[in-house]
Design a protein around this motif. Sequence first.
Motif, PDB file in Angstrom:
ATOM      1  N   THR A 164       0.824  -1.354   0.013  1.00 21.96           N
ATOM      2  CA  THR A 164      -0.221   0.049  -0.027  1.00 21.96           C
ATOM      3  C   THR A 164       0.733   1.133  -0.144  1.00 21.96           C
ATOM      4  N   LYS A 166       1.225   5.727  -0.497  1.00 26.41           N
ATOM      5  CA  LYS A 166       0.479   7.041  -0.410  1.00 26.41           C
ATOM      6  C   LYS A 166       0.908   7.925  -1.466  1.00 26.41           C
ATOM      7  N   LYS A 167       0.234   8.949  -1.785  1.00 30.31           N
ATOM      8  CA  LYS A 167       0.277   9.914  -2.773  1.00 30.31           C
ATOM      9  C   LYS A 167       1.438  10.815  -2.554  1.00 30.31           C
ATOM     10  N   VAL A 169       4.408  10.701  -1.961  1.00 33.38           N
ATOM     11  CA  VAL A 169       5.225  10.198  -0.887  1.00 33.38           C
ATOM     12  C   VAL A 169       6.838   9.449  -1.800  1.00 33.38           C
ATOM     13  N   LYS A 241       7.529   7.831  -6.877  1.00 33.71           N
ATOM     14  CA  LYS A 241       6.316   8.641  -6.283  1.00 33.71           C
ATOM     15  C   LYS A 241       5.254   8.020  -7.022  1.00 33.71           C
ATOM     16  N   LYS A 244      -1.212   8.876  -6.510  1.00 31.70           N
ATOM     17  CA  LYS A 244      -2.651   8.621  -5.752  1.00 31.70           C
ATOM     18  C   LYS A 244      -2.326   7.590  -4.792  1.00 31.70           C
ATOM     19  N   ASP A 245      -3.026   7.609  -3.497  1.00 31.04           N
ATOM     20  CA  ASP A 245      -2.934   6.517  -2.583  1.00 31.04           C
ATOM     21  C   ASP A 245      -3.522   5.256  -3.147  1.00 31.04           C
ATOM     22  N   GLU A 275       9.630   3.826   2.562  1.00 33.88           N
ATOM     23  CA  GLU A 275       8.755   4.961   2.547  1.00 33.88           C
ATOM     24  C   GLU A 275       9.127   5.927   3.562  1.00 33.88           C
TER      25      GLU A 275
END
Length: 277
Positions: A164, A166-167, A169, A241, A244-245, A275
Motif C-alpha cells: 500500500t 501514499k500519494k 510520498v 512517487k 494517488k493512494d 517509505e
Amino acid sequence: MKFIPYIAAAAMLMTACSPDAGDAELGPLPEVSFTATPMPNKPHKIIVESTTPGAFRWLWYNGVAANPIGTRSRDTLTFPEAGEYVISLRAFGKGGSATASKKMTMEGIRRINILKGSDMETGANAHWTILNTGGDQTAIQFTGGKLVFSNTGNSNGAIYQAVTVKKDVEYTFAGKVKGNGATNTWFEVIIGTAQPEQGKDYAAFKLVSLNTWAGCGKVVFDGNLTALSCSSDGANTGTIKFDKDGTVYLVIKAGSSGGTLGTGGIQMDDVQFLEEQ
C-alpha cells in the motif's frame, strides 16, 4: 526509534558587505534575521522564514552545498542525512546584502521498510507469491536465508508482493544481489498497479534492473541492485512517487534468452521498499 528534531541553541550572526552591495548612500545593510521551525512529523525538514526588514531577495544555504537550497522569503529546507548544519540566510536590501546563520542538528530523513519477508529468512516465502509468466519457468527458491533465481537455459519467472502506497510520498528500493556473471539475462524490479496473473508475463514500470544487453550483470557482481542497475524506465535511482493512494505490486522478474543466470544463479537478500516518513 523515536525521531525528534533538535535545534541547537547556539546562533551566529555575521554581517558583511557583498561585492554587489552597491553605493552605501542607497541605504544601510539589512539587519538579517530569520526563524527556523521543525516541520511536524518531518524531522528532516525545517520551515525557515526571513524576518529581515526591507529585504527583496533571499538565499538559503545549509553549510554544505555551494549553491542556495532555497530562494523564497518563507521556504522549506530538506536534509537527507542526519548531522549538524549551519543554516544561513543571505538577504538583499537597498544597501546591499548581509548574512545571518544558525547552527542546527538534524535527524535526517526517516524511512521505513514496507515490505514483509524482506530478509529472506525462514518464513519469508509466506509473504511473497511466485509468478509463472508462461513458458519455461525460472527456478525461484528461498534457501539459506537467500532468494535464489536460477536456470540452465531459456526461462522467465517472477515473485511479487502487494504493498500500500501514499500519494506524493517518495519510495526507495534497495536490495543486495550476488552472482557469478550471467549471459543474455534480465533481472528486473517492476512496479505496477495491475495484479499479476498466473501464466502471463508481467510488464509495467521498470524501476531498476540488471540487463546483460545494456552492460551490467555479465561479470561477477555483489552489491546493492540500485547501484549496479544499468537499465530503467525512469532515472535509475531506485526512487519513485505515486500520483494517488492505493495498492501497487512490487515484482522481481528474472530470466534468460539464449543464455543463463550464471553458475549458482542470482542471489537476493535484504530487499527493502522504503517509505519516507
